[in-house]
Motif scaffolding. Structure first.
Motif, short mmCIF file in Angstrom:
data_model
loop_
_atom_site.label_atom_id
_atom_site.label_comp_id
_atom_site.label_asym_id
_atom_site.label_seq_id
_atom_site.Cartn_x
_atom_site.Cartn_y
_atom_site.Cartn_z
N UNK A 293 0.85 -1.19 0.00
CA UNK A 293 0.00 0.00 0.00
C UNK A 293 0.89 1.24 0.00
N UNK A 294 0.29 2.38 -0.29
CA UNK A 294 1.04 3.63 -0.34
C UNK A 294 1.75 3.87 1.00
N UNK B 244 3.19 -9.50 -6.79
CA UNK B 244 3.29 -8.40 -5.83
C UNK B 244 2.39 -7.27 -6.30
N UNK B 245 1.23 -7.15 -5.67
CA UNK B 245 0.27 -6.11 -6.06
C UNK B 245 0.65 -4.79 -5.40
N UNK B 246 0.57 -3.72 -6.17
CA UNK B 246 0.84 -2.38 -5.66
C UNK B 246 -0.46 -1.59 -5.75
N UNK B 247 -1.01 -1.22 -4.59
CA UNK B 247 -2.30 -0.55 -4.54
C UNK B 247 -2.14 0.95 -4.80
N UNK B 248 -3.26 1.62 -5.04
CA UNK B 248 -3.24 3.02 -5.47
C UNK B 248 -2.56 3.93 -4.45
N UNK B 249 -1.97 5.00 -4.98
CA UNK B 249 -1.27 5.96 -4.14
C UNK B 249 -2.26 6.88 -3.43
N UNK B 250 -1.91 7.23 -2.21
CA UNK B 250 -2.70 8.18 -1.42
C UNK B 250 -1.82 9.37 -1.09
N UNK C 147 5.61 -7.93 -10.48
CA UNK C 147 5.01 -6.80 -9.77
C UNK C 147 3.85 -6.29 -10.62
N UNK C 148 2.70 -6.05 -9.98
CA UNK C 148 1.51 -5.60 -10.71
C UNK C 148 1.06 -4.26 -10.13
N UNK C 149 1.48 -3.15 -10.74
CA UNK C 149 1.05 -1.83 -10.26
C UNK C 149 -0.38 -1.54 -10.71
N UNK C 150 -1.26 -1.35 -9.75
CA UNK C 150 -2.66 -1.10 -10.06
C UNK C 150 -2.90 0.37 -10.39
N UNK C 151 -4.12 0.69 -10.77
CA UNK C 151 -4.46 2.04 -11.20
C UNK C 151 -4.11 3.07 -10.12
N UNK C 152 -3.49 4.17 -10.55
CA UNK C 152 -3.13 5.30 -9.70
C UNK C 152 -2.06 4.97 -8.66
N UNK C 153 -1.31 3.89 -8.87
CA UNK C 153 -0.25 3.52 -7.92
C UNK C 153 1.07 4.17 -8.32
N UNK C 154 1.97 4.25 -7.35
CA UNK C 154 3.33 4.75 -7.58
C UNK C 154 4.28 3.76 -6.92
#
Length: 245
Positions: free
Chosen positions: A54-55, A79-85, A111-118
Motif C-alpha cells: 500500500x502507499x 506483488x500487487x501495488x495498490x493506489x497511491x494516497x 510486480x503488478x502496479x494497479x491504477x493510480x499507484x506509484x
C-alpha cells in the motif's frame, strides 16, 4: 524528517552438506517462508501481509548467501501495488551478498502496479569471485484481466550488480504513462509485461579444441575474450575456409 525503514534479513549457510536458512528476520509487511525440501538447496518464499504493498510501504530486505550455498528465492504470488494516497510511493529495496561459490536464483512473480499507484524498486547485489546470480525482474501493465492497462502513475526501478567490488550492471528504468505513450511501437506496443533476466558469474569452463599442428596464422587466429566479468582467457578459432569451386 522520517525515520528510515528497518531492514528484514535472511541468510543461508552450508549445514552438513546442505544449504539451510540460518537467519530470518521479517519486518511487516514482509513475511519470509521456508518450505521444507528434500534436496540440498534452500527454497525461500517471500510473502506479505495484506496481499500487496500500500502507499507508504517501504519493504527492505538483506540477503546473504554463504560460501558454496544454493538458494532459490521466489514469491508466493504477484506483488500487487495498490493506489497511491496523497502522492505516496510504495517501495521495495533488496541488498544481496554472495560469497565465493554461492549460487542464487531469484525468480519472483511479477510486480503488478494497479491504477493510480506509484512504485519504486532498488536492487543491489555484491558477488564474490566464483559466485553466480540468476536474477529475474518482472512486472506487468496492471490488472489486465479487468481491462486495466498502464493505469498507474509511476514505475521506477534500479538494479546494480558488482563482482569483487567492481560494478558490472547498472540498469535504470522509469515509466510514466502520463508522459510516455505505452502503446507506441517504441515502448510496449501491444505487449503488457516486461521481463529482464540477469545472469552474472563465471562461465562453465570448457576444454579448448585441439588443432592439428602448431597454432599459426595460416590455420587459426587467437585473441583474448572476456569469459567472465573479471577474468580473461585465450580462445582460438579457425580462419574461415572457402567452399571448393
Amino acid at each position: 524528517m522520517s525515520t528510515p525503514a528497518e531492514w528484514s534479513e535472511l541468510a543461508v549457510a552450508q549445514v552438513q552438506g546442505r544449504t539451510r536458512l540460518v537467519a530470518s528476520k521479517s519486518i511487516q509487511p514482509l513475511k519470509i517462508l521456508n518450505p521444507g525440501a528434500a534436496h540440498a538447496a534452500c527454497h525461500v518464499v517471500l510473502s506479505s501481509y495484506g496481499g500487496g504493498l500500500v502507499a507508504g510501504d517501504d519493504l527492505r530486505l538483506r540477503i546473504h548467501g554463504g560460501a558454496g550455498t544454493r538458494l532459490c528465492l521466489s514469491t508466493q504470488a504477484n506483488t500487487k501495488v495498490f493506489k497511491s494516497i496523497d502522492g505516496q510511493w510504495a517501495a521495495q529495496h533488496f541488498a544481496g551478498t554472495l560469497e565465493a561459490g554461492a549460487l542464487a536464483a531469484v525468480l519472483p512473480d511479477p510486480v503488478v502496479p494497479q491504477a493510480d499507484s506509484r512504485y519504486r524498486q532498488h536492487q543491489r547485489w555484491d558477488l564474490a569471485p566464483g559466485a553466480l546470480l540468476l536474477l529475474a525482474d518482472w512486472w506487468a501493465a496492471g490488472r489486465t484481466d479487468l481491462g486495466e492497462r498502464f493505469a498507474f502513475q509511476n514505475f521506477t526501478s534500479e538494479t546494480r550488480i558488482s563482482v569483487a567490488g567492481r560494478p558490472l550492471v547498472l540498469d535504470r528504468f522509469h515509466f510514466d504513462p502520463a508522459e510516455h505513450i505505452a502503446t507506441a511501437p517504441a515502448n510496449f506496443d501491444r505487449y503488457e509485461t516486461m521481463l529482464t533476466v540477469y545472469l552474472v558469474g563465471p562461465p562453465k569452463r570448457r576444454a579448448l579444441p585441439r588443432w592439428p599442428g602448431p597454432c599459426t596464422p595460416s590455420k587459426c587466429r587467437c585473441r583474448t575474450t572476456r569469459t567472465s566479468a573479471w577474468q580473461a582467457a585465450p580462445a582460438c578459432w579457425r580462419w574461415p575456409r572457402r567452399a571448393p569451386a
